[in-house]
Design an enzyme around this catalytic site. Sequence first.
Site, PDB file in Angstrom:
ATOM      1  N   ASP A 122       0.807  -1.226   0.000  1.00  0.00           N
ATOM      2  CA  ASP A 122       0.000   0.000   0.000  1.00  0.00           C
ATOM      3  C   ASP A 122       0.843   1.281   0.000  1.00  0.00           C
ATOM      4  OD1 ASP A 122      -2.463  -1.266  -0.107  1.00  0.00           O
ATOM      5  OD2 ASP A 122      -2.537  -1.548   2.061  1.00  0.00           O
ATOM      6  N   HIS A 269       0.075  -7.641  -1.499  1.00  0.00           N
ATOM      7  CA  HIS A 269      -1.235  -8.274  -1.620  1.00  0.00           C
ATOM      8  C   HIS A 269      -1.862  -7.923  -2.959  1.00  0.00           C
ATOM      9  CE1 HIS A 269      -1.909  -4.299   0.119  1.00  0.00           C
ATOM     10  NE2 HIS A 269      -3.121  -4.326  -0.414  1.00  0.00           N
ATOM     11  N   ARG A 284     -11.131   0.333   4.949  1.00  0.00           N
ATOM     12  CA  ARG A 284      -9.738   0.075   5.327  1.00  0.00           C
ATOM     13  C   ARG A 284      -9.218   1.213   6.195  1.00  0.00           C
ATOM     14  NH1 ARG A 284      -5.281  -0.041   0.733  1.00  0.00           N
ATOM     15  NH2 ARG A 284      -4.460   1.844   1.704  1.00  0.00           N
TER      16      ARG A 284
HETATM   17  C1  SIN Z   1      -6.376  -3.043  -1.022  1.00  0.00           C
HETATM   18  O1  SIN Z   1      -6.408  -2.472   0.070  1.00  0.00           O
HETATM   19  O2  SIN Z   1      -5.403  -3.015  -1.745  1.00  0.00           O
HETATM   20  C2  SIN Z   1      -7.599  -3.842  -1.428  1.00  0.00           C
HETATM   21  C3  SIN Z   1      -7.572  -5.173  -0.792  1.00  0.00           C
HETATM   22  C4  SIN Z   1      -8.875  -5.900  -0.981  1.00  0.00           C
HETATM   23  O3  SIN Z   1      -9.867  -5.292  -1.378  1.00  0.00           O
HETATM   24  O4  SIN Z   1      -8.902  -7.096  -0.695  1.00  0.00           O
END
Ligand code: SIN
Length: 293
Positions: A122, A269, A284
């Site tokens: 991120d 991720h 988030r």
């Molecule tokens: C993200 O915060 O990059 C999205 C992750 C997700 O939606 O699983």
Amino acid sequence: MSSIANKDGPRIRHVVDDGAPYETIGVDKLTPIIGAEITGIDLGKTLTNRQFDEIHRALAENLVIFFRDQHITPQQHLAFGRLFGELHIHPAAPHEEGEPALMKIHADKNSPRANGEGWHSDVSCDEEPPMGSILHIKQCPPHGGDTLFASMYAAYDALSERMKTYLAGLNAVHDGEPVYRGLYANHGIADKPKYPRAEHPVVRTHAVTGKKALYVNRGFTTHLVGIPRDESDAILNYLYDHSENPLFQCRFRWTENAIAFWDNRCAQHRAMWDYWPHTRYGNRVTIKGERPF
Ligand code: SIN
């Protein structure tokens, strides 16, 4: 576990995995190297110091931790994040009204794209990129919408000694401009005059575990500093392909009111958008981090 106070904040401790059993939480590993489901805890309640230390230790040992059936309010979500440090405000993404630190994660039948579809860490384009992110998914599609996580410790460890020597001391540019400009136009968000851009070491040392992690990602990294562009492209593409080896990964199947808490310093991720036309929605909360070293 041994814990000592450090500069990151009053409740952040150095964590050492000495194999001691957990006393206040259950920790069920998804794979030997990344991911664990945490049980026996209600994040809506005030945590004891021991519970906090054990959650922090589980994060350090597993890189991403998951909690199911957490019926928490947005304020409880923000408060949980604040236990780990000051909250980060996203430079571009939409947030809930009046709560800039509560980022919206939403895709439905009208979405042209979904958040986080490529491998990334991120906001690695920030000078001080976020240490961690805590995603609370409130609405799930009937199938799909999983998130994949990959250990950048494992990716670094599996490089050849020759490649480790080549990468030692190299920096890379991470640029938000090509990523964020126009990205949230469909949410009615006007572009900022400029987006963050930063240089970071290609191999960073984790401030808590002291381990080395590969720190380049397809999302934000544009080039290696001081290396001809064709060579830089070739090396970065090799590193991205290498990092995406399924051996370094775990995959989380969401259920409503589950939470994932990942460490951006040592994990990448990627969210799967395989559920159109269904809706997936959550928030988030992101925690500030330090300048990578
Ligand atoms: C993200 O915060 O990059 C999205 C992750 C997700 O939606 O699983």
